[in-house]
Scaffold this motif. Structure first.
Motif, PDB file in Angstrom:
ATOM      1  N   MET A  66      -2.302  -2.337  10.424  1.00  0.00           N
ATOM      2  CA  MET A  66      -1.817  -3.113  11.562  1.00  0.00           C
ATOM      3  C   MET A  66      -1.995  -4.595  11.279  1.00  0.00           C
ATOM      4  N   PHE A  67      -0.914  -5.364  11.383  1.00  0.00           N
ATOM      5  CA  PHE A  67      -0.947  -6.797  11.075  1.00  0.00           C
ATOM      6  C   PHE A  67      -1.602  -7.038   9.712  1.00  0.00           C
ATOM      7  N   GLY A  68      -1.258  -6.170   8.740  1.00  0.00           N
ATOM      8  CA  GLY A  68      -1.741  -6.345   7.379  1.00  0.00           C
ATOM      9  C   GLY A  68      -3.173  -5.879   7.144  1.00  0.00           C
ATOM     10  N   LYS A  69      -3.832  -5.432   8.228  1.00  0.00           N
ATOM     11  CA  LYS A  69      -5.231  -4.983   8.075  1.00  0.00           C
ATOM     12  C   LYS A  69      -5.300  -3.460   8.151  1.00  0.00           C
ATOM     13  N   LEU A  70      -6.242  -2.884   7.406  1.00  0.00           N
ATOM     14  CA  LEU A  70      -6.444  -1.443   7.442  1.00  0.00           C
ATOM     15  C   LEU A  70      -7.504  -1.121   8.500  1.00  0.00           C
ATOM     16  N   LYS A 104       2.253   9.775   1.996  1.00  0.00           N
ATOM     17  CA  LYS A 104       2.021   8.378   2.307  1.00  0.00           C
ATOM     18  C   LYS A 104       2.821   8.002   3.549  1.00  0.00           C
ATOM     19  N   TYR A 105       2.167   7.483   4.565  1.00  0.00           N
ATOM     20  CA  TYR A 105       2.933   6.880   5.647  1.00  0.00           C
ATOM     21  C   TYR A 105       2.217   5.662   6.212  1.00  0.00           C
ATOM     22  N   SER A 106       3.003   4.733   6.671  1.00  0.00           N
ATOM     23  CA  SER A 106       2.571   3.391   7.065  1.00  0.00           C
ATOM     24  C   SER A 106       1.497   2.851   6.116  1.00  0.00           C
ATOM     25  N   GLY A 107       1.800   2.979   4.811  1.00  0.00           N
ATOM     26  CA  GLY A 107       0.964   2.344   3.801  1.00  0.00           C
ATOM     27  C   GLY A 107      -0.372   3.022   3.558  1.00  0.00           C
ATOM     28  N   VAL A 108      -0.563   4.227   4.100  1.00  0.00           N
ATOM     29  CA  VAL A 108      -1.833   4.923   3.926  1.00  0.00           C
ATOM     30  C   VAL A 108      -1.578   6.265   3.239  1.00  0.00           C
TER      31      VAL A 108
END
Ligand SMILES: O=C(O)CCC(=O)C(=O)O
Ligand SMILES: [Fe+2]
Length: 195
Positions: free
Chosen positions: A46-50, A68-72
């Motif tokens: 979220m907003f570039g933060k994990l 992999k979804y939403s970068g995770v």
């Protein structure tokens, strides 16, 4: 096998089987999965933060693919025979096939799942998603995007919910937070991903 209740019949379909598996089996399966699955805290970007959520997840895939979804990234676990048996039964009832499943662990009333669509490009187009609930009963919410129509269904332990057709295109769904105390809940969603 009881007949399904139709919860949604436009812009996609949702069917609900209140007692897909017996309550005693749902209880045994809950205890088994709680102790025998490798649960990891769900992370969101979220907003570039994990961020790490309280809710835990576990990912299984027939071909061992990570998810992999939403970068995770979710690491695939070794298949489990009890979940494989359940998959066959779900496939029979839904007349669909699935090649992966995502498990969610909700500790209590504070764990929830925000409104979302399961429409990632990695999913086979037009495939159904089937969801089995174990443990505490929790409220599933569906929101139609253009009309804002909202529907709710309490998901009992042992129940099966099937989302299909264009549902993921026109509706969002989620699990509500609750004010009253709730015990833990496990949800298993069977999916068909592109090979
Ligand atoms: O916990 C549930 O019943 C819903 C789970 C869900 O929507 C998902 O895993 O995508
Ligand atoms: Fe979902």
């Amino acid at each position: 096998m009881e007949k399904a209740q139709k919860l949604v019949d436009f812009d996609g379909e949702v069917h609900y089987y209140e007692q897909f598996i017996a309550e005693s089996r749902a209880e045994m399966l809950f205890n088994y999965l709680e102790n025998n699955v490798l649960w990891t805290n769900e992370k969101v970007r979220m907003f570039g933060k994990l961020l790490e959520l309280r809710r835990k997840t576990a990912w299984f895939s027939l071909n061992g693919d990570n998810y992999k979804y939403s970068g995770v990234e979710h690491i695939a676990q070794k298949l489990d025979y009890k979940l494989e048996n359940l998959r066959s039964e779900v496939e029979r009832v839904t007349a669909s096939t699935f090649n992966s499943y995502l498990l969610n662990y909700y500790h209590d009333e504070k764990d929830y799942m925000g409104l979302h669509k399961d429409n990632e490009t990695s999913m086979q187009k037009g495939s159904a998603i089937a969801s089995v609930s174990l443990g505490a009963a929790r409220t599933f919410i569906m929101v139609h995007q253009t009309s804002q129509i909202q529907l709710q269904q309490v998901l009992s332990p042992g129940s099966l919910l099937v989302m299909k057709g264009a549902f993921q295109r026109f509706w969002k769904h989620g699990i509500l937070k609750e004010l009253n105390p709730k015990g833990p809940r496990i949800n298993i969603t069977f999916r068909l991903r592109k090979e």
